[in-house]
Design a protein around this motif. Structure first.
Motif, mmCIF file in Angstrom:
data_model
loop_
_atom_site.group_PDB
_atom_site.id
_atom_site.type_symbol
_atom_site.label_atom_id
_atom_site.label_comp_id
_atom_site.label_asym_id
_atom_site.label_seq_id
_atom_site.Cartn_x
_atom_site.Cartn_y
_atom_site.Cartn_z
ATOM 1 N N GLU A 167 0.605 -1.129 0.116
ATOM 2 C CA GLU A 167 -0.028 0.002 -0.055
ATOM 3 C C GLU A 167 0.951 1.267 -0.128
ATOM 4 N N LEU A 168 1.972 1.126 0.605
ATOM 5 C CA LEU A 168 2.760 2.408 1.088
ATOM 6 C C LEU A 168 3.507 2.662 -0.571
ATOM 7 N N GLY A 169 3.891 1.398 -1.106
ATOM 8 C CA GLY A 169 4.445 1.512 -2.614
ATOM 9 C C GLY A 169 3.348 2.121 -3.482
ATOM 10 N N ALA A 170 2.295 1.614 -3.280
ATOM 11 C CA ALA A 170 1.093 2.343 -4.381
ATOM 12 C C ALA A 170 0.798 3.855 -4.116
ATOM 13 N N ASP A 171 0.811 4.050 -2.884
ATOM 14 C CA ASP A 171 0.519 5.592 -2.455
ATOM 15 C C ASP A 171 1.692 6.465 -3.122
ATOM 16 N N ILE A 172 2.947 5.914 -2.983
ATOM 17 C CA ILE A 172 4.188 6.829 -3.398
ATOM 18 C C ILE A 172 4.420 6.675 -4.916
ATOM 19 N N ALA A 173 3.577 5.858 -5.681
ATOM 20 C CA ALA A 173 3.980 5.554 -6.937
ATOM 21 C C ALA A 173 4.030 7.091 -8.111
ATOM 22 N N PRO A 174 3.005 7.774 -7.988
ATOM 23 C CA PRO A 174 3.153 8.962 -8.796
ATOM 24 C C PRO A 174 4.323 9.812 -8.345
ATOM 25 N N LEU A 175 4.767 9.788 -6.920
ATOM 26 C CA LEU A 175 6.098 10.462 -6.777
ATOM 27 C C LEU A 175 7.239 9.750 -7.382
ATOM 28 N N PHE A 176 7.395 8.380 -7.392
ATOM 29 C CA PHE A 176 8.563 7.698 -7.642
ATOM 30 C C PHE A 176 8.618 7.975 -9.209
ATOM 31 N N ILE A 177 7.460 7.771 -10.109
ATOM 32 C CA ILE A 177 7.586 8.118 -11.371
ATOM 33 C C ILE A 177 8.122 9.444 -11.811
ATOM 34 N N MET A 178 7.802 10.382 -10.931
ATOM 35 C CA MET A 178 8.312 11.852 -11.134
ATOM 36 C C MET A 178 9.656 11.791 -10.885
ATOM 37 N N GLY B 70 25.097 6.480 -10.070
ATOM 38 C CA GLY B 70 23.765 6.327 -9.472
ATOM 39 C C GLY B 70 22.612 5.951 -10.486
ATOM 40 N N GLY B 71 21.687 6.362 -10.628
ATOM 41 C CA GLY B 71 20.709 5.797 -11.632
ATOM 42 C C GLY B 71 19.349 5.591 -10.968
ATOM 43 N N VAL B 72 18.393 5.046 -11.861
ATOM 44 C CA VAL B 72 17.164 4.701 -11.479
ATOM 45 C C VAL B 72 16.875 3.968 -10.573
ATOM 46 N N VAL B 73 17.539 2.731 -10.801
ATOM 47 C CA VAL B 73 17.492 1.884 -9.484
ATOM 48 C C VAL B 73 17.635 2.380 -8.229
ATOM 49 N N ASN B 74 18.768 3.357 -7.894
ATOM 50 C CA ASN B 74 19.126 3.987 -6.889
ATOM 51 C C ASN B 74 17.859 4.937 -6.364
ATOM 52 N N THR B 75 17.058 5.379 -7.212
ATOM 53 C CA THR B 75 16.056 6.346 -7.011
ATOM 54 C C THR B 75 14.871 5.348 -6.454
ATOM 55 N N LEU B 76 14.737 4.220 -6.875
ATOM 56 C CA LEU B 76 13.611 3.078 -6.304
ATOM 57 C C LEU B 76 14.011 3.211 -4.463
ATOM 58 N N ILE B 77 15.287 3.272 -4.363
ATOM 59 C CA ILE B 77 15.564 2.907 -2.994
ATOM 60 C C ILE B 77 15.232 4.359 -2.218
ATOM 61 N N GLY B 78 15.861 5.484 -2.829
ATOM 62 C CA GLY B 78 15.551 6.807 -2.308
ATOM 63 C C GLY B 78 14.097 7.003 -2.293
ATOM 64 N N THR B 79 13.164 6.744 -3.225
ATOM 65 C CA THR B 79 11.745 6.922 -2.936
ATOM 66 C C THR B 79 11.283 6.117 -1.626
ATOM 67 N N MET B 80 11.627 4.959 -1.563
ATOM 68 C CA MET B 80 11.156 4.028 -0.489
ATOM 69 C C MET B 80 11.692 4.793 0.991
ATOM 70 N N ILE B 81 12.850 5.401 1.040
ATOM 71 C CA ILE B 81 13.228 6.210 2.148
ATOM 72 C C ILE B 81 12.382 7.255 2.334
ATOM 73 N N VAL B 82 12.268 7.867 1.145
ATOM 74 C CA VAL B 82 11.386 9.170 1.382
ATOM 75 C C VAL B 82 9.762 8.622 2.062
ATOM 76 N N ALA B 83 8.962 7.498 1.219
ATOM 77 C CA ALA B 83 8.153 7.170 1.899
ATOM 78 C C ALA B 83 7.952 6.466 3.215
ATOM 79 N N VAL B 84 8.840 5.955 3.782
ATOM 80 C CA VAL B 84 9.007 5.549 5.145
ATOM 81 C C VAL B 84 9.228 6.769 6.184
ATOM 82 N N VAL B 85 9.893 7.638 5.630
ATOM 83 C CA VAL B 85 10.358 8.974 6.521
ATOM 84 C C VAL B 85 8.757 9.698 6.603
ATOM 85 N N ARG B 86 8.059 9.784 5.396
ATOM 86 C CA ARG B 86 6.710 10.207 5.507
ATOM 87 C C ARG B 86 5.835 9.581 6.423
#
Length: 313
Positions: free
Chosen positions: A37-48, A259-275
């Motif tokens: 659910e957390l991943g689904a909620d953050i999906a638009p932010l991740f795509i951006m 870095g690159g896009v796979v790194n951004t997956l990890i970074g987005t999950m960090i942002v999601a968990v912090v939020r």
């Protein structure tokens, strides 16, 4: 293992530690369904953030992403009754054009990317305000479900937003890692002068990076619009800063080349968990923006390659 070697592993170590800390506060957080659910909620932010990664990967930045996403929520809502599912094609073309325009302003007019994209973001904001009449718009639910019902819902308990965002990650990873364009983008980020000296048409690839950033921002806007069943010139407000933070804490520095896009997956999950942790602690939205601003400063200070920036102005 040296500190330099360990530095590459900081993002996923940070993610694991944060997940365990939030899990200690609320054991239900660690349930697989909750994490999906957390991943689904953050999906638009991740795509951006995916698109933003490509701009930062070459040593630039795209500050127009949020405004482009806002604009496309309006365009998607207005075009849906006439174009149906093909409104997605319109959105993609508009995002590409705005991104490419940012790239052309940067390369042809020699305007720094943060100024060029800020200006293009202003143009996108104006288009969104004009098209919407500066008001919130609402989608016809039946038309939305018919055209974009596949974008939300679940299959075998897996949210479709998660599947869409991971599919886009796979495409971005393929472009970055398995194409000549992707390898050239890395070369530009690692050393633009060396890339020019080797005969690479750097300007063309920089325009491509910004065009792809605009495309992903537009797709993020489409997902926002579909999820919330409407559009507004401010619908994605507040997502620019977390998107930049996701890229940087994931390990793609502002100086580019690594870095690159796979790194951004990890970074987005960090942002999601912090939020999520800030929601548990009842921290208001303004407090969250302050926190992400501080994290952004720290992330830049820790990840930037100072050998490429001997003088900071």
């Amino acid at each position: 293992m040296s500190l330099h070697q360990l530095k590459r592993h900081f993002p996923w170590i940070t993610l694991v530690v944060l997940i365990l800390l939030v899990g200690a506060m609320d054991p239900t957080f660690l349930r697989p369904q909750n994490l999906m659910e957390l991943g689904a909620d953050i999906a638009p932010l991740f795509i951006m953030a995916l698109g933003m990664t490509l701009a930062i990967y070459i040593g630039g930045i795209d500050l127009s992403a949020q405004s482009v996403a806002n604009m496309t929520t309006v365009l998607a809502t207005l075009s849906l009754p006439y174009l149906g599912v093909f409104s997605a094609l319109l959105i993609a073309v508009v995002g590409l054009l705005f991104g490419a325009f940012s790239g052309l302003v940067t390369t042809r007019l020699k305007v720094p990317s943060f100024i060029a994209t800020l200006a293009v973001g202003g143009l996108a904001l104006s288009v969104g305000q004009f098209a919407s009449g500066q008001r919130a718009l609402h989608m016809d639910v039946a038309a939305r479900d018919q055209a974009f019902g596949w974008m939300f819902g679940r299959t075998a308990g897996i949210p479709h937003e998660l599947v869409v965002s991971l599919g886009l990650l796979a495409i971005a990873w393929f472009i970055q890692s398995r194409t000549t364009a992707g390898r050239t983008l890395k070369a530009v980020g690692a050393g633009e002068l060396a890339a020019v000296a080797s005969g690479i048409r750097v300007e063309r690839y920089k325009v491509l990076a910004f065009a792809l950033s605009g495309l992903f921002a537009a797709i993020a806007g489409l997902m926002f619009s579909v999820k919330l069943s409407g559009g507004s010139p401010t619908l994605a407000e507040g997502f620019l800063l977390p998107a930049i933070v996701a890229v940087l804490v994931g390990g793609t520095p502002l100086t580019g080349g690594v870095g690159g896009v796979v790194n951004t997956l990890i970074g987005t999950m960090i942002v999601a968990v912090v939020r999520a942790s800030m929601l548990y602690l009842n921290i208001p939205a303004t407090g969250q923006q302050i926190f992400f601003g501080i994290v952004l400063i720290v992330a830049i200070a820790l990840t930037i390659d100072r050998s490429k920036m001997r003088i900071v102005k």
